[in-house]
Design a protein around this motif. Structure first.
Motif, mmCIF file in Angstrom:
data_model
loop_
_atom_site.group_PDB
_atom_site.id
_atom_site.type_symbol
_atom_site.label_atom_id
_atom_site.label_comp_id
_atom_site.label_asym_id
_atom_site.label_seq_id
_atom_site.Cartn_x
_atom_site.Cartn_y
_atom_site.Cartn_z
ATOM 1 N N ASP A 1 0.408 0.594 -1.707
ATOM 2 C CA ASP A 1 1.447 1.176 -2.557
ATOM 3 C C ASP A 1 2.749 1.079 -1.783
ATOM 4 O OD1 ASP A 1 -0.382 1.866 -4.474
ATOM 5 O OD2 ASP A 1 0.026 4.017 -4.429
ATOM 6 N N GLU B 1 6.440 5.885 -5.542
ATOM 7 C CA GLU B 1 5.759 4.592 -5.733
ATOM 8 C C GLU B 1 6.553 3.649 -6.637
ATOM 9 O OE1 GLU B 1 1.789 4.864 -7.396
ATOM 10 O OE2 GLU B 1 1.882 2.752 -7.976
ATOM 11 N N GLY C 1 2.363 -0.972 -6.892
ATOM 12 C CA GLY C 1 0.967 -0.673 -6.595
ATOM 13 C C GLY C 1 0.178 -1.968 -6.657
HETATM 14 MG MG MG Z 1 -0.339 3.068 -8.717
#
Ligand code: MG
Ligand code: 4AD
Length: 479
Positions: free
Chosen positions: A394, A402, A405
């Motif tokens: 991430d 974030e 990902g």
């Molecule tokens: Mg994610």
């Protein structure tokens, strides 16, 4: 005569020439004899000043030139004597194309709140802020395609309607042509999806990854850039129900290659913004600084352009989840119980408060966290030798949390089958995905970049609903 855009006129050096411009009136001021009209046509942040002589235009036309109306102007482009602009057009002919009732027009020439503009999303393209965001959004889309094109990737259109739940989180919008008041049932009383349009239960895609994997295992390097739908009921400043995701997938790449690719992509598009969108970035930076004035000094974020430069020029930190947990466990906000979710043990899922602590307070740099516990990640991630963690990554950004990902994928059929069984993912529905592991499987990796999260970072805006023209969120589907 051919229409010139305002951007072209500001870029040209020719003076005292006849031009034709068209656009919308942002402001009007002046005296009894002349009006100074600020015209904007969307091509640049800057307004073009139009000088209009009452004697030449007649009373009706003069009365009709109000904020919000659209006009067509033929006149002479000249160096401006006034301060605040380098050039102006002295009108010889002016036509009001579309009237705007000055009393009713919602966008008066003053500062409107972002909430007000969200309620008037149909008109907010006509503001400086949203004009700047729209131009930057376009530049970022273009930069992403350039980045992948320069590296020999193929763009793949993956389906929007699908029968799979790639992320296994069950946050899907169902697609059906059934009349919901009269659902056909089987003998045992269940809904009979065989009679639905696609002959099965379908939903809007939560990710194009699984199909991108199919393409990568033949084409080498591919990417998708498409609309993505998530029915998570998160009313936050970082979630949308409909957003755009960029998902590259590369055969033969391991997790390190994957991190290198993501880091260079992010730096490339940020540099592209610095090289091509400076005027709009400077405007957004000023706007942000005014907003930050009301915050305490230690809560203020870095100046926008400085921040973009910083991220483009510095290496991201790469850190295993296990080490991140140690840092978080021993952090001040955890010890003083300042986190909403306290970190007590290995295995905890990280919340955005933890991600932001690592990035903003501890490392003061973007961080790539890797090797997460298998239990909190999707089924397709490659199992590590330890049997507990997966080759996930991430990427965490300041102010966002974030932004990316991804993972190395589980390419070993047996391991994947076992994992799917444990996670209750029906093998028979995924036969096509599993075939890539049956025939010529190879190590491969990919990731997903949330395009609006990137936009939040590049524009410095605080709410994801302000970086997409028509946001879709819980209880919100106007326009
Ligand atoms: Mg994610
Ligand atoms: O981490 P996510 O769920 O990963 C996937 O979907 C993988 N299939 C990607 C891949 O490996 N090909 O989502 C990826 C990114 C997140 O990091 C975030 O930036 C963004 O998508 N995202 C959202 N953006 C806006 N609103 C939402 N509801 C989002 N959910 C995820």
């Amino acid at each position: 005569m051919k229409r010139s855009t305002v951007k072209e006129l500001f870029a040209s050096t020719a003076q005292e020439q006849k031009v034709l411009v068209k656009g919308w009136v942002r402001n009007r001021r002046g005296s009894k004899n002349v009006a100074f009209v600020a015209l904007n046509d969307g091509t640049t942040l800057q307004n073009l000043q139009i000088v209009v002589d009452f004697a030449l235009m007649g009373e009706d036309t003069m009365n009709n030139i109000t904020v919000g109306c659209s006009i067509s102007v033929e006149g002479i482009l000249k160096a401006s004597a006034g301060s605040g602009q380098s050039m102006e057009v002295v009108a010889e002919k002016l036509e009001v194309l579309g009237l705007a009732d000055a009393e009713k027009y919602p966008l008066q020439p003053k500062k409107h709140s972002l909430e007000f503009l969200r309620e008037n999303a149909h008109l907010r393209f006509r503001t400086n802020t949203f004009g700047a965001i729209t131009r930057i959004r376009h530049a970022m889309i273009f930069a992403i395609h350039s980045f992948f094109n320069e590296r020999g990737f193929y763009n793949i259109h993956t389906p929007i309607v699908t029968a799979s739940d790639a992320e296994g989180a069950g946050e899907m919008f169902q697609v059906t042509t059934f009349d919901l008041d009269h659902l056909p049932r089987t003998e045992s009383g269940e809904i009979n999806y065989k009679l639905d349009f696609f002959g099965r239960k379908t939903n809007l895609t939560v990710s194009g990854q699984l199909e991108a994997e199919l393409a990568a295992l033949a084409m080498g390097s591919v990417y998708t850039f498409g609309p993505t739908f998530r029915a998570e009921n998160s009313n936050t400043t970082r979630h949308l129900a409909e957003f755009w995701m960029i998902e590259p997938e590369v055969a033969f790449n391991d997790l390190n290659d994957n991190m290198d690719l993501a880091e260079s992509m992010l730096k490339y598009v940020i540099r592209y913004a610095l090289d091509h969108c400076m005027e709009d970035l400077e405007f957004l930076s000023k706007r942000l600084q005014e907003e930050e004035q009301s915050k305490k000094a230690e809560d203020r974020s870095m100046e926008l352009i400085e921040k973009l430069q910083f991220v483009a020029d510095n290496d991201f930190v790469r850190l295993p989840y296990t080490e991140a947990i140690d840092i978080l466990k021993n952090s001040k906000p955890n010890k003083n119980k300042k986190f909403d979710y306290l970190i007590e043990e290995w295995g905890a899922d990280l919340q955005s408060e933890h991600e932001r602590y690592l990035v903003e307070k501890h490392f003061k740099k973007p961080v790539i966290l890797i090797d997460y516990p298998a239990a909190i990640k999707a089924f397709y991630m490659r199992m590590n030798e330890d049997g507990k963690t997966v080759r996930a990554m991430d990427i965490l950004f300041p102010g966002i949390g974030e932004i990316v990902g991804g993972s190395q994928r589980e390419e070993r059929l047996e391991v994947l089958l076992e994992k799917m069984k444990a996670m209750h993912i029906p093998e028979e529905e995924m036969w096509w995905f599993l075939d890539t592991r049956r025939f010529g499987s190879v190590p491969h990796s990919g990731y997903g970049l949330g395009f609006e999260r990137l936009m939040l970072f590049v524009t410095g805006m605080g709410n994801i609903r302000d970086v997409i023209p028509f946001p879709r969120a819980p209880k919100q589907a106007e326009f």
